[in-house]
Design a protein around this motif. Structure first.
Motif, PDB file in Angstrom:
ATOM      1  N   CYS A 130       1.074  -1.122   0.013  1.00  0.00           N
ATOM      2  CA  CYS A 130       0.036  -0.016  -0.128  1.00  0.00           C
ATOM      3  C   CYS A 130       0.814   1.278  -0.028  1.00  0.00           C
ATOM      4  O   CYS A 130       0.413   2.182  -0.698  1.00  0.00           O
ATOM      5  CB  CYS A 130      -0.952   0.072   1.146  1.00  0.00           C
ATOM      6  SG  CYS A 130      -2.272  -1.353   1.254  1.00  0.00           S
ATOM      7  N   ARG A 131       1.769   1.286   0.664  1.00  0.00           N
ATOM      8  CA  ARG A 131       3.087   2.444   0.752  1.00  0.00           C
ATOM      9  C   ARG A 131       3.458   2.740  -0.587  1.00  0.00           C
ATOM     10  O   ARG A 131       3.546   3.704  -1.134  1.00  0.00           O
ATOM     11  CB  ARG A 131       4.129   2.102   1.837  1.00  0.00           C
ATOM     12  CG  ARG A 131       5.021   3.355   1.663  1.00  0.00           C
ATOM     13  CD  ARG A 131       6.128   2.833   2.545  1.00  0.00           C
ATOM     14  NE  ARG A 131       5.931   2.541   3.972  1.00  0.00           N
ATOM     15  CZ  ARG A 131       5.728   3.133   4.811  1.00  0.00           C
ATOM     16  NH1 ARG A 131       5.727   4.572   4.664  1.00  0.00           N
ATOM     17  NH2 ARG A 131       5.597   2.662   6.059  1.00  0.00           N
ATOM     18  N   ALA A 132       3.928   1.597  -1.467  1.00  0.00           N
ATOM     19  CA  ALA A 132       4.208   1.842  -2.936  1.00  0.00           C
ATOM     20  C   ALA A 132       3.470   2.330  -3.910  1.00  0.00           C
ATOM     21  O   ALA A 132       3.718   3.199  -4.444  1.00  0.00           O
ATOM     22  CB  ALA A 132       4.689   0.305  -3.335  1.00  0.00           C
ATOM     23  N   LEU A 133       2.129   1.869  -3.480  1.00  0.00           N
ATOM     24  CA  LEU A 133       0.935   2.377  -4.247  1.00  0.00           C
ATOM     25  C   LEU A 133       0.499   3.992  -4.157  1.00  0.00           C
ATOM     26  O   LEU A 133       0.360   5.029  -4.969  1.00  0.00           O
ATOM     27  CB  LEU A 133      -0.238   1.677  -3.955  1.00  0.00           C
ATOM     28  CG  LEU A 133      -1.612   2.144  -4.739  1.00  0.00           C
ATOM     29  CD1 LEU A 133      -1.366   1.761  -6.163  1.00  0.00           C
ATOM     30  CD2 LEU A 133      -2.981   1.238  -4.316  1.00  0.00           C
ATOM     31  N   VAL A 134       0.630   4.361  -2.659  1.00  0.00           N
ATOM     32  CA  VAL A 134       0.357   5.555  -2.419  1.00  0.00           C
ATOM     33  C   VAL A 134       1.531   6.587  -2.539  1.00  0.00           C
ATOM     34  O   VAL A 134       1.119   8.003  -2.674  1.00  0.00           O
ATOM     35  CB  VAL A 134      -0.315   5.638  -0.962  1.00  0.00           C
ATOM     36  CG1 VAL A 134      -0.523   7.099  -0.438  1.00  0.00           C
ATOM     37  CG2 VAL A 134      -1.382   4.704  -0.759  1.00  0.00           C
ATOM     38  N   ARG A 135       2.833   6.213  -2.326  1.00  0.00           N
ATOM     39  CA  ARG A 135       3.786   7.223  -2.249  1.00  0.00           C
ATOM     40  C   ARG A 135       4.012   8.016  -3.474  1.00  0.00           C
ATOM     41  O   ARG A 135       3.963   9.366  -3.085  1.00  0.00           O
ATOM     42  CB  ARG A 135       5.047   6.495  -2.058  1.00  0.00           C
ATOM     43  CG  ARG A 135       6.446   7.092  -2.121  1.00  0.00           C
ATOM     44  CD  ARG A 135       6.335   8.023  -1.040  1.00  0.00           C
ATOM     45  NE  ARG A 135       7.737   8.779  -0.586  1.00  0.00           N
ATOM     46  CZ  ARG A 135       8.815   8.344  -0.152  1.00  0.00           C
ATOM     47  NH1 ARG A 135       8.711   7.247   0.327  1.00  0.00           N
ATOM     48  NH2 ARG A 135      10.099   9.108  -0.149  1.00  0.00           N
ATOM     49  N   PRO A 136       3.693   7.852  -4.468  1.00  0.00           N
ATOM     50  CA  PRO A 136       3.793   9.018  -5.766  1.00  0.00           C
ATOM     51  C   PRO A 136       2.836  10.270  -5.368  1.00  0.00           C
ATOM     52  O   PRO A 136       3.330  11.287  -5.606  1.00  0.00           O
ATOM     53  CB  PRO A 136       3.485   8.204  -7.119  1.00  0.00           C
ATOM     54  CG  PRO A 136       3.922   6.856  -6.603  1.00  0.00           C
ATOM     55  CD  PRO A 136       3.415   6.411  -4.972  1.00  0.00           C
ATOM     56  N   ALA A 137       1.714   9.736  -5.263  1.00  0.00           N
ATOM     57  CA  ALA A 137       0.636  10.590  -4.899  1.00  0.00           C
ATOM     58  C   ALA A 137       1.098  11.441  -3.537  1.00  0.00           C
ATOM     59  O   ALA A 137       0.691  12.827  -3.546  1.00  0.00           O
ATOM     60  CB  ALA A 137      -0.791  10.161  -4.876  1.00  0.00           C
ATOM     61  N   LEU A 138       1.357  10.977  -2.671  1.00  0.00           N
ATOM     62  CA  LEU A 138       1.747  11.772  -1.422  1.00  0.00           C
ATOM     63  C   LEU A 138       2.924  12.536  -1.805  1.00  0.00           C
ATOM     64  O   LEU A 138       3.153  13.730  -1.063  1.00  0.00           O
ATOM     65  CB  LEU A 138       2.081  10.472  -0.384  1.00  0.00           C
ATOM     66  CG  LEU A 138       2.509  11.013   1.052  1.00  0.00           C
ATOM     67  CD1 LEU A 138       1.083  11.826   1.552  1.00  0.00           C
ATOM     68  CD2 LEU A 138       2.759   9.920   2.044  1.00  0.00           C
ATOM     69  N   ALA A 139       4.057  12.060  -2.439  1.00  0.00           N
ATOM     70  CA  ALA A 139       5.040  12.876  -2.833  1.00  0.00           C
ATOM     71  C   ALA A 139       4.711  14.267  -3.770  1.00  0.00           C
ATOM     72  O   ALA A 139       5.033  15.454  -3.427  1.00  0.00           O
ATOM     73  CB  ALA A 139       6.067  12.120  -3.429  1.00  0.00           C
TER      74      ALA A 139
END
Length: 358
Positions: free
Chosen positions: A25-34
């Motif tokens: 889930c972290r890998a999925l969310v990280r780009p949008a969070l960045a």
């Protein structure tokens, strides 16, 4: 792979691996969070990156920093997947709750005077109190903006749900701060049920919101969204009970906090309140130690207070509280038609959180 130390009622220890869903889930969310953090003014953006464990004060990647467990963003993604929707549909909600969580930690550290967060200086200690307040405000603004821009017509209902969770979070934090000035014993003392209510608002509201946002953005019916919100709220109470155990008996090498730290600061946590509520001779001795003009910051005194909490049943009561609310969270899931494979991942996450130390 990260791991957590398991501490059972008898004090036995083992290793429990972090469930794969957290990293996925972290890998999925990280780009949008960045992207959300990258859209901030550079200065609060730098502080936000520090708060999230991405960069040091020089603005360079910090490989030694912890980014936290990512529980809230995982709950949002899994909240969509248990409803049969792709995890990608929950990404705006996952980003929003992760930013709100970071905002709350930045401000909590200021209010509590905590100088360390995840084994390195807190944002306010690094940049100053005023800048840290600004960084928290920037994180909150980015959370609302991200959610409002969710695709389709769901942005409005999603923001409404997040605002309700924020109101609950503020209520819980207000109660927590007020508890500090109340006596340990007598009619005005904080009782375990009042502490439980505080924990549901301060910790459970955002966890429930995370799971509910995933379901909402995934197109689930209202009954499912409500059931996942309830499950998250129960998880929040369990999460806080485990945190309280770690605040007294956690391994400093893993928690980043001194042993017996919460007792040294005279924090009103569930194990202490449950021990005092037992109202026996051990509880009265504990109250005398806590009421002493000399705070229990001496290592020997703090260790004695911890022994009294355990002897009066506080440690067992907190473990029982955690497992009761984890069972309640599972009951909410089992009472709702959900995708079995995704539910299994949620169950793994619940088990991990019940036995974590980091």
């Amino acid at each position: 792979m990260t791991s957590a130390t398991v501490t059972g009622a008898a004090g036995t220890r083992g290793l429990l691996a972090a469930p794969p869903a957290l990293a996925r889930c972290r890998a999925l969310v990280r780009p949008a969070l960045a992207d959300a953090v990258g859209g901030l003014h550079p200065w609060p953006g730098e502080m936000a990156a520090h708060a999230l464990g991405w960069r040091d004060t020089a603005g360079t990647p910090d490989p030694t920093a912890s980014e936290g467990k990512g529980v809230r963003q995982a709950l949002a993604v899994l909240g969509a997947e248990v409803c049969g929707a792709p995890g990608e549909s929950a990404v705006p909600g996952a980003v929003a709750v992760e930013l709100v969580h970071a905002f709350s930690l930045v401000h909590d550290d200021i209010m509590d005077g905590d100088e360390l967060r995840r084994q390195r200086p807190a944002v306010w200690k690094t940049y100053g109190t005023g800048p840290a307040v600004l960084a928290g405000d920037a994180l909150l603004a980015a959370a609302v903006q991200t959610l409002a821009q969710a695709p389709g017509a769901l942005g409005g209902p999603a923001v409404l749900r997040l605002s309700g969770a924020l109101a609950s979070l503020v209520r819980g934090q207000a109660d927590d701060l007020l508890f500090a000035d109340r006596p340990w014993t007598g009619p005005e003392a904080v009782r375990p049920d009042a502490y439980r209510s505080m924990a549901e608002h301060k910790t459970g509201a955002l966890l429930g919101c995370a799971a509910a946002l995933g379901a909402l953005l995934g197109g689930a019916p209202d009954t499912t969204v409500t059931a996942l919100d309830r499950a998250g709220r129960h998880l929040g109470v369990a999460f806080q009970a485990v945190d309280d155990l770690l605040g007294i008996w956690g391994d400093p090498a893993r928690t980043g906090k001194p042993v017996h730290g919460d007792l040294r600061q005279r924090k009103k946590t569930y194990p202490v309140l449950a021990a005092l509520a037992s109202d026996g001779p051990t509880a009265r001795e504990l109250a005398a130690v806590l009421d002493s003009p000399c705070p229990p910051d001496d290592a020997t005194v703090a260790a004695h207070a911890a022994d009294l909490v355990e002897a009066a049943g506080g440690r067992t009561a907190a473990l029982t509280e955690a497992h009761h609310h984890l069972d309640a969270a599972r009951a909410c899931l089992r009472g709702t038609p959900l995708a079995p494979r995704a539910v299994h991942e949620v169950e793994e996450l619940l088990g991990y959180l019940a036995h974590r130390t980091v």
